[in-house]
Scaffold this motif. Structure first.
Motif, PDB file in Angstrom:
ATOM      1  N   SER A 249     -30.949 -44.150  22.915  1.00 12.71           N
ATOM      2  CA  SER A 249     -32.060 -43.853  21.994  1.00 12.71           C
ATOM      3  C   SER A 249     -33.357 -44.366  22.618  1.00 12.71           C
ATOM      4  CB  SER A 249     -31.782 -44.532  20.643  1.00 12.71           C
ATOM      5  OG  SER A 249     -32.818 -44.259  19.734  1.00 12.71           O
ATOM      6  N   PRO A 250     -34.154 -43.478  23.213  1.00 11.94           N
ATOM      7  CA  PRO A 250     -35.308 -43.921  24.006  1.00 11.94           C
ATOM      8  C   PRO A 250     -36.336 -44.749  23.227  1.00 11.94           C
ATOM      9  CG  PRO A 250     -34.830 -41.608  24.429  1.00 11.94           C
ATOM     10  CD  PRO A 250     -33.968 -42.024  23.264  1.00 11.94           C
TER      11      PRO A 250
ATOM     12  N   THR B 205     -24.712 -35.873  17.827  1.00 14.70           N
ATOM     13  CA  THR B 205     -24.584 -37.288  17.452  1.00 14.70           C
ATOM     14  C   THR B 205     -24.023 -37.419  16.042  1.00 14.70           C
ATOM     15  OG1 THR B 205     -26.371 -37.902  18.940  1.00 14.70           O
ATOM     16  CG2 THR B 205     -25.870 -39.456  17.191  1.00 14.70           C
ATOM     17  N   ALA B 206     -24.467 -36.542  15.125  1.00 17.26           N
ATOM     18  CA  ALA B 206     -23.930 -36.586  13.750  1.00 17.26           C
ATOM     19  C   ALA B 206     -22.425 -36.338  13.771  1.00 17.26           C
ATOM     20  CB  ALA B 206     -24.627 -35.546  12.877  1.00 17.26           C
ATOM     21  N   ASP B 207     -22.003 -35.409  14.611  1.00 13.99           N
ATOM     22  CA  ASP B 207     -20.584 -35.083  14.706  1.00 13.99           C
ATOM     23  C   ASP B 207     -19.789 -36.291  15.218  1.00 13.99           C
ATOM     24  OD1 ASP B 207     -18.386 -33.212  14.709  1.00 13.99           O
ATOM     25  OD2 ASP B 207     -18.482 -33.341  16.895  1.00 13.99           O
ATOM     26  N   ILE B 208     -20.332 -36.960  16.222  1.00 16.82           N
ATOM     27  CA  ILE B 208     -19.645 -38.140  16.772  1.00 16.82           C
ATOM     28  C   ILE B 208     -19.593 -39.256  15.723  1.00 16.82           C
ATOM     29  CG2 ILE B 208     -19.894 -40.011  18.469  1.00 16.82           C
ATOM     30  CD1 ILE B 208     -20.827 -37.867  20.485  1.00 16.82           C
ATOM     31  N   ILE B 209     -20.701 -39.473  15.012  1.00 22.43           N
ATOM     32  CA  ILE B 209     -20.712 -40.537  13.988  1.00 22.43           C
ATOM     33  C   ILE B 209     -19.693 -40.203  12.891  1.00 22.43           C
ATOM     34  CG2 ILE B 209     -22.075 -41.682  12.193  1.00 22.43           C
ATOM     35  CD1 ILE B 209     -24.558 -41.313  13.979  1.00 22.43           C
ATOM     36  N   ALA B 210     -19.628 -38.931  12.486  1.00 24.38           N
ATOM     37  CA  ALA B 210     -18.663 -38.546  11.439  1.00 24.38           C
ATOM     38  C   ALA B 210     -17.237 -38.818  11.922  1.00 24.38           C
ATOM     39  CB  ALA B 210     -18.852 -37.079  11.067  1.00 24.38           C
ATOM     40  N   LYS B 211     -16.963 -38.493  13.184  1.00 28.18           N
ATOM     41  CA  LYS B 211     -15.603 -38.750  13.715  1.00 28.18           C
ATOM     42  C   LYS B 211     -15.333 -40.255  13.756  1.00 28.18           C
ATOM     43  CE  LYS B 211     -14.891 -34.609  16.471  1.00 28.18           C
ATOM     44  NZ  LYS B 211     -15.680 -33.874  17.455  1.00 28.18           N
ATOM     45  N   ALA B 212     -16.345 -41.015  14.121  1.00 26.10           N
ATOM     46  CA  ALA B 212     -16.182 -42.478  14.194  1.00 26.10           C
ATOM     47  C   ALA B 212     -15.851 -43.039  12.818  1.00 26.10           C
ATOM     48  CB  ALA B 212     -17.463 -43.116  14.740  1.00 26.10           C
ATOM     49  N   ILE B 213     -16.577 -42.580  11.801  1.00 21.49           N
ATOM     50  CA  ILE B 213     -16.332 -43.078  10.440  1.00 21.49           C
ATOM     51  C   ILE B 213     -14.940 -42.645   9.963  1.00 21.49           C
ATOM     52  CG2 ILE B 213     -17.055 -42.877   8.017  1.00 21.49           C
ATOM     53  CD1 ILE B 213     -19.961 -42.581   9.044  1.00 21.49           C
ATOM     54  N   ALA B 214     -14.561 -41.422  10.299  1.00 19.26           N
ATOM     55  CA  ALA B 214     -13.277 -40.894   9.821  1.00 19.26           C
ATOM     56  C   ALA B 214     -12.082 -41.526  10.537  1.00 19.26           C
ATOM     57  CB  ALA B 214     -13.248 -39.379  10.000  1.00 19.26           C
ATOM     58  N   THR B 215     -12.304 -42.156  11.680  1.00 22.21           N
ATOM     59  CA  THR B 215     -11.195 -42.777  12.423  1.00 22.21           C
ATOM     60  C   THR B 215     -11.004 -44.204  11.922  1.00 22.21           C
ATOM     61  OG1 THR B 215     -11.757 -41.445  14.355  1.00 22.21           O
ATOM     62  CG2 THR B 215     -10.322 -43.352  14.736  1.00 22.21           C
ATOM     63  N   PRO B 216      -9.809 -44.539  11.423  1.00 19.54           N
ATOM     64  CA  PRO B 216      -9.599 -45.906  10.920  1.00 19.54           C
ATOM     65  C   PRO B 216      -9.755 -46.938  12.032  1.00 19.54           C
ATOM     66  CG  PRO B 216      -7.802 -44.429  10.255  1.00 19.54           C
ATOM     67  CD  PRO B 216      -8.617 -43.688  11.278  1.00 19.54           C
ATOM     68  N   GLY B 217     -10.169 -48.139  11.659  1.00 25.67           N
ATOM     69  CA  GLY B 217     -10.329 -49.208  12.640  1.00 25.67           C
ATOM     70  C   GLY B 217     -11.761 -49.325  13.119  1.00 25.67           C
TER      71      GLY B 217
ATOM     72  N   ALA C 265     -23.389 -41.199  22.730  1.00 28.51           N
ATOM     73  CA  ALA C 265     -24.187 -40.091  22.205  1.00 28.51           C
ATOM     74  C   ALA C 265     -25.620 -40.240  22.691  1.00 28.51           C
ATOM     75  CB  ALA C 265     -24.139 -40.102  20.677  1.00 28.51           C
ATOM     76  N   PHE C 266     -26.407 -39.190  22.479  1.00 31.10           N
ATOM     77  CA  PHE C 266     -27.837 -39.222  22.831  1.00 31.10           C
ATOM     78  C   PHE C 266     -28.626 -38.846  21.585  1.00 31.10           C
ATOM     79  CE2 PHE C 266     -31.442 -36.481  24.426  1.00 31.10           C
ATOM     80  CZ  PHE C 266     -32.292 -37.559  24.679  1.00 31.10           C
ATOM     81  N   SER C 267     -29.617 -39.664  21.249  1.00 26.39           N
ATOM     82  CA  SER C 267     -30.346 -39.451  19.992  1.00 26.39           C
ATOM     83  C   SER C 267     -30.983 -38.066  19.928  1.00 26.39           C
ATOM     84  CB  SER C 267     -31.419 -40.529  19.817  1.00 26.39           C
ATOM     85  OG  SER C 267     -32.346 -40.476  20.884  1.00 26.39           O
ATOM     86  N   GLY C 268     -31.413 -37.530  21.076  1.00 24.91           N
ATOM     87  CA  GLY C 268     -32.080 -36.229  21.093  1.00 24.91           C
ATOM     88  C   GLY C 268     -31.178 -35.076  20.683  1.00 24.91           C
ATOM     89  N   ASP C 269     -29.880 -35.309  20.680  1.00 22.78           N
ATOM     90  CA  ASP C 269     -28.917 -34.290  20.233  1.00 22.78           C
ATOM     91  C   ASP C 269     -28.471 -34.675  18.817  1.00 22.78           C
ATOM     92  OD1 ASP C 269     -26.862 -32.525  19.800  1.00 22.78           O
ATOM     93  OD2 ASP C 269     -25.510 -33.422  21.286  1.00 22.78           O
ATOM     94  N   VAL C 270     -29.268 -34.301  17.825  1.00 26.24           N
ATOM     95  CA  VAL C 270     -29.030 -34.764  16.453  1.00 26.24           C
ATOM     96  C   VAL C 270     -27.694 -34.248  15.916  1.00 26.24           C
ATOM     97  CG1 VAL C 270     -29.897 -34.657  14.078  1.00 26.24           C
ATOM     98  CG2 VAL C 270     -31.487 -35.012  15.959  1.00 26.24           C
ATOM     99  N   VAL C 271     -27.397 -32.984  16.175  1.00 21.31           N
ATOM    100  CA  VAL C 271     -26.163 -32.399  15.623  1.00 21.31           C
ATOM    101  C   VAL C 271     -24.937 -33.005  16.309  1.00 21.31           C
ATOM    102  CG1 VAL C 271     -24.874 -30.236  15.343  1.00 21.31           C
ATOM    103  CG2 VAL C 271     -27.342 -30.290  14.947  1.00 21.31           C
TER     104      VAL C 271
ATOM    105  N   SER D 125     -34.261 -39.925  15.190  1.00 29.14           N
ATOM    106  CA  SER D 125     -33.183 -38.934  15.291  1.00 29.14           C
ATOM    107  C   SER D 125     -31.840 -39.553  14.933  1.00 29.14           C
ATOM    108  CB  SER D 125     -33.125 -38.361  16.709  1.00 29.14           C
ATOM    109  OG  SER D 125     -34.372 -37.845  17.054  1.00 29.14           O
ATOM    110  N   VAL D 126     -31.663 -40.837  15.232  1.00 28.75           N
ATOM    111  CA  VAL D 126     -30.404 -41.494  14.864  1.00 28.75           C
ATOM    112  C   VAL D 126     -30.291 -41.553  13.344  1.00 28.75           C
ATOM    113  CG1 VAL D 126     -29.025 -43.602  15.071  1.00 28.75           C
ATOM    114  CG2 VAL D 126     -30.387 -42.803  17.018  1.00 28.75           C
ATOM    115  N   LEU D 127     -31.408 -41.851  12.681  1.00 30.37           N
ATOM    116  CA  LEU D 127     -31.407 -41.840  11.211  1.00 30.37           C
ATOM    117  C   LEU D 127     -31.012 -40.450  10.703  1.00 30.37           C
ATOM    118  CD1 LEU D 127     -32.113 -43.141   8.441  1.00 30.37           C
ATOM    119  CD2 LEU D 127     -34.501 -42.459   8.848  1.00 30.37           C
ATOM    120  N   ALA D 128     -31.558 -39.424  11.321  1.00 33.03           N
ATOM    121  CA  ALA D 128     -31.224 -38.044  10.904  1.00 33.03           C
ATOM    122  C   ALA D 128     -29.728 -37.781  11.119  1.00 33.03           C
ATOM    123  CB  ALA D 128     -32.066 -37.047  11.693  1.00 33.03           C
ATOM    124  N   SER D 129     -29.192 -38.232  12.246  1.00 32.33           N
ATOM    125  CA  SER D 129     -27.761 -37.998  12.528  1.00 32.33           C
ATOM    126  C   SER D 129     -26.868 -38.771  11.568  1.00 32.33           C
ATOM    127  CB  SER D 129     -27.431 -38.414  13.966  1.00 32.33           C
ATOM    128  OG  SER D 129     -28.127 -37.616  14.877  1.00 32.33           O
TER     129      SER D 129
END
Ligand SMILES: Cc1ncc(C[n+]2csc(CCOP(=O)(O)OP(=O)(O)O)c2C)c(N)n1
Ligand code: SF4
Length: 277
Positions: A204-205, A184-196, A176-182, A30-34
């Motif tokens: 991730s079980p 987690t994807a949103d959090i990863i996108a915000k992380a990438i978009a935030t400089p630094g 984040a929790f891997s079981g929440d794919v959407v 699921s992390v790969l999917a996110s």
């Protein structure tokens, strides 16, 4: 893959033809999917991205993407990624790995990556165990996790990765929790978009060595409070929650470390000649 066309990328464009060999049901699928969803949501293209990892089940992720990748040495992914980002600042560099890789053998690199604040996103797939090497306790294992390798449990206070990241200077801290794919994807996108330096801890079980972690689906919930830009407030909240509040828990505005990269003063051939044995 449609990297040569103008059509917008999809998550599928970031998935390689290599079939993951994770255990069926592992949270890392699921992390790969996110991760691939996040890249697509940011309208990145595979050739603009790099995924760097250490060693562990979770660290296999680069091979399952079409991004540039490096599946490297245990605990050293952040060092490789730092060098890559400083020399190729135009690339989006994401670092992936497990709690063993990042908090044990790579713990010192973790501290200094937070402190250095290079524009990287660091994703830890935390399953509170060393999955790949068959179930040893990790820094985030509960002290009373009784099992064949640590009878009675490790008996040691768990590492607090999010608070440690904050104290060391990370500019963005999320859970984040891997079981929440959407989500987690949103959090990863915000992380990438935030400089630094952005740190995302994903629960991730490991269903093979920690099957009880299936309960994380019921235990996790969105954080009841909004993101703060006050590190002391974020630290207090994280220290007093039960470890299952999800979301962006801290987002700051520290300037990333990105020194000017000058031209090499000597060629590779000259260096090879100087150091020839
Ligand atoms: C220098 C070195 N020490 C030890 C190992 C053995 N080793 C491989 S993966 C791993 C731990 C993996 O655990 P984690 O990072 O939590 O990832 P998971 O497999 O749970 O995803 C260890 C100790 C190694 N490959 N290299
Ligand atoms: S051992 Fe655990 S972490 Fe590794 S692939 Fe299997 S379920 Fe996933």
């Amino acid at each position: 893959m449609n990297t040569l066309t103008a059509s917008p990328p999809t998550a599928k464009d970031f998935k390689s033809a290599t079939t993951p060999i994770w255990c069926p049901g592992c949270g890392d699928f699921s992390v790969l999917a996110s991760l691939t969803r996040a890249f697509a949501a940011l309208e990145l293209r595979p050739e603009q991205t790099a995924v760097i990892s250490g060693i562990g089940c979770s660290s296999r992720i680069p091979a399952y993407t079409t991004c540039y990748g490096f599946h490297g040495v245990h605990g050293r992914a952040l060092a490789v990624a730092t060098g890559l980002k400083l020399s190729r600042p135009e690339l989006t560099v994401v670092v992936t790995g497990g709690d063993g890789d990042g908090y044990s053998i790579g713990g010192n690199h973790f501290l200094h990556a937070c402190r250095r604040n290079v524009d990287l996103t660091y994703i830890i797939m935390d399953n509170h165990v060393y999955g790949m090497t068959k179930g040893q306790a990790s820094p985030t294992t509960e002290p009373d996790w009784d099992n064949a390798l640590t009878p009675g449990g490790p008996g040691i206070r768990p590492f607090q990765p999010l608070v440690i990241a904050l104290a060391a200077g990370a500019n963005f801290v999320a859970r984040a929790f891997s079981g929440d794919v959407v989500g987690t994807a949103d959090i990863i996108a915000k992380a990438i978009a935030t400089p630094g330096f952005s740190f995302v801890e994903i629960l991730s079980p490991c269903i093979t060595f920690r099957p009880e972690q299936r309960e994380w689906r019921e235990r996790t919930r969105p954080s009841p409070v909004p993101t703060t830009d006050d590190p002391a407030r974020a630290a207090r909240r994280i220290m007093t929650d039960d470890g299952f509040n999800l979301g962006v828990l801290y987002a700051g505005s520290r300037k990333p470390f990105q020194p000017e990269i000058g031209r090499a003063r000597r060629s590779v051939a000259e260096l090879a000649e100087e150091f020839a044995l």
